[in-house]
Design a protein around this motif. Structure first.
Motif, PDB file in Angstrom:
ATOM      1  N   VAL A   1       0.843  -1.200   0.000  1.00 37.83           N
ATOM      2  CA  VAL A   1       0.000   0.000   0.000  1.00 37.83           C
ATOM      3  C   VAL A   1       0.877   1.249   0.000  1.00 37.83           C
TER       4      VAL A   1
ATOM      5  N   ARG B   1       2.669   1.531  -3.436  1.00 41.67           N
ATOM      6  CA  ARG B   1       1.760   2.011  -4.469  1.00 41.67           C
ATOM      7  C   ARG B   1       1.472   3.502  -4.298  1.00 41.67           C
TER       8      ARG B   1
ATOM      9  N   TRP C   1      -7.733  -2.091  -2.483  1.00 38.91           N
ATOM     10  CA  TRP C   1      -6.780  -3.179  -2.330  1.00 38.91           C
ATOM     11  C   TRP C   1      -7.338  -4.273  -1.421  1.00 38.91           C
ATOM     12  N   SER C   2      -6.793  -5.459  -1.586  1.00 41.35           N
ATOM     13  CA  SER C   2      -7.043  -6.594  -0.698  1.00 41.35           C
ATOM     14  C   SER C   2      -6.007  -7.644  -1.046  1.00 41.35           C
TER      15      SER C   2
ATOM     16  N   PHE D   1      -5.216  -6.193  -6.198  1.00 39.71           N
ATOM     17  CA  PHE D   1      -4.249  -5.109  -6.065  1.00 39.71           C
ATOM     18  C   PHE D   1      -3.866  -4.613  -7.445  1.00 39.71           C
ATOM     19  N   ASP D   2      -3.535  -3.317  -7.538  1.00 43.33           N
ATOM     20  CA  ASP D   2      -3.239  -2.700  -8.834  1.00 43.33           C
ATOM     21  C   ASP D   2      -1.945  -3.218  -9.441  1.00 43.33           C
TER      22      ASP D   2
ATOM     23  N   LEU E   1       2.127  -8.444  -6.681  1.00 44.99           N
ATOM     24  CA  LEU E   1       2.699  -8.487  -5.344  1.00 44.99           C
ATOM     25  C   LEU E   1       3.776  -9.560  -5.233  1.00 44.99           C
TER      26      LEU E   1
ATOM     27  N   LYS F   1       2.272 -10.411  -0.250  1.00 44.76           N
ATOM     28  CA  LYS F   1       1.056 -11.212  -0.095  1.00 44.76           C
ATOM     29  C   LYS F   1       0.936 -11.722   1.338  1.00 44.76           C
TER      30      LYS F   1
ATOM     31  N   LEU G   1      -0.278  -8.911   3.678  1.00 41.72           N
ATOM     32  CA  LEU G   1      -1.717  -8.662   3.608  1.00 41.72           C
ATOM     33  C   LEU G   1      -2.506  -9.791   4.264  1.00 41.72           C
TER      34      LEU G   1
ATOM     35  N   HIS H   1      -9.609  -5.692   3.585  1.00 42.02           N
ATOM     36  CA  HIS H   1      -9.645  -4.935   2.339  1.00 42.02           C
ATOM     37  C   HIS H   1      -9.836  -3.469   2.682  1.00 42.02           C
TER      38      HIS H   1
END
Length: 242
Positions: free
Chosen positions: A76, A79, A89-90, A94-95, A98, A103, A106, A116
């Motif tokens: 996060v 980004r 995000w979650s 994700f954009d 990862l 990963k 998260l 999320h």
């Protein structure tokens, strides 16, 4: 603009300490239905002493996060440094791609109820980056719908918040900011404090039409369409203060 946001702006201008501002932020976001959030301000590749954190995340997760310096791998944060656009995000959405460590981070956060969220990045003229992240562990569809309903207000809250927190420790003024006249700055300044054009006209002893004229000029110079956007940009450029 809704009453919650208007009250936030009015109250924010009266607070000049970080604890007061944090309490106001908690109260405001809770009214919008976002009780779990984190505000982070930092200088990329800068000193850790320049970091400011406000959060309602579980204290056990915050302690674990800080102790293990998860900020170094947090996707996060990574980004947010590269974009000025809000993003969702979650662990499975994700954009960017990862790494395994990201990963895992998260997944670990989800164990503390942070499954999320959506993050609003802010990049200011002094090279600092801030993020306002709203997180949840409940239904993603309900959370996303609430974010969409209030997305404009939330974005402005993030900008106003960051600007006021900078005012607590005034930054160096950038020479690249747009050039506004004293009257244009004055009209924006009172708008930032929740005053209408008529209110401002009475305060500075001019006609309402004159206030509208100078406000429109300020909007044009700042390249925005609304008074709220002009105020937000004026705060970011240090043209006005709360």
């Amino acid at each position: 603009m809704d009453k919650i946001f208007e009250q936030f702006v009015q109250d924010l201008s009266m607070h000049d300490s970080t604890p007061e501002i944090e309490r106001l932020l908690r109260r405001t976001l809770d009214q919008y239905g976002f009780s779990c959030f984190a505000y982070l301000s930092f200088a990329p590749r800068g000193d850790d002493d320049d970091t400011l954190v406000m959060t309602t995340y579980p204290s056990s997760w915050v302690e674990q996060y800080c102790a293990n310096r998860y900020d170094r791998i947090d996707p996060v944060i990574a980004r947010s440094i590269t974009t000025t656009l809000p993003f969702a995000w979650s662990g499975d959405r994700f954009d960017t791609e990862l790494t395994n460590k990201q990963k895992w981070l998260l997944d670990e956060a989800s164990e503390f109820g942070i499954r999320h969220g959506v993050t609003i990045p802010i990049h200011d003229r002094q090279g600092k980056v801030a993020t306002l992240t709203l997180a949840a562990c409940d239904s993603r569809s309900a959370f996303d719908a609430r974010v969409e309903q209030y997305r404009h207000q939330l974005h402005l809250i993030a900008i106003y918040l960051h600007a006021q927190l900078r005012n607590v420790t005034p930054p160096h003024i950038s020479p690249l900011r747009p050039c506004l006249t004293q009257r244009e700055r004055s009209c924006l300044q009172w708008a930032a404090r929740g005053k209408s054009a008529l209110d401002t006209a009475e305060i500075i002893s001019v006609s309402r039409r004159t206030v509208v004229f100078h406000t429109e000029n300020a909007k044009r110079k700042l390249g925005v369409a609304t008074v709220q956007q002009a105020v937000a940009k004026g705060l970011m450029y240090d043209i006005i203060s709360m």
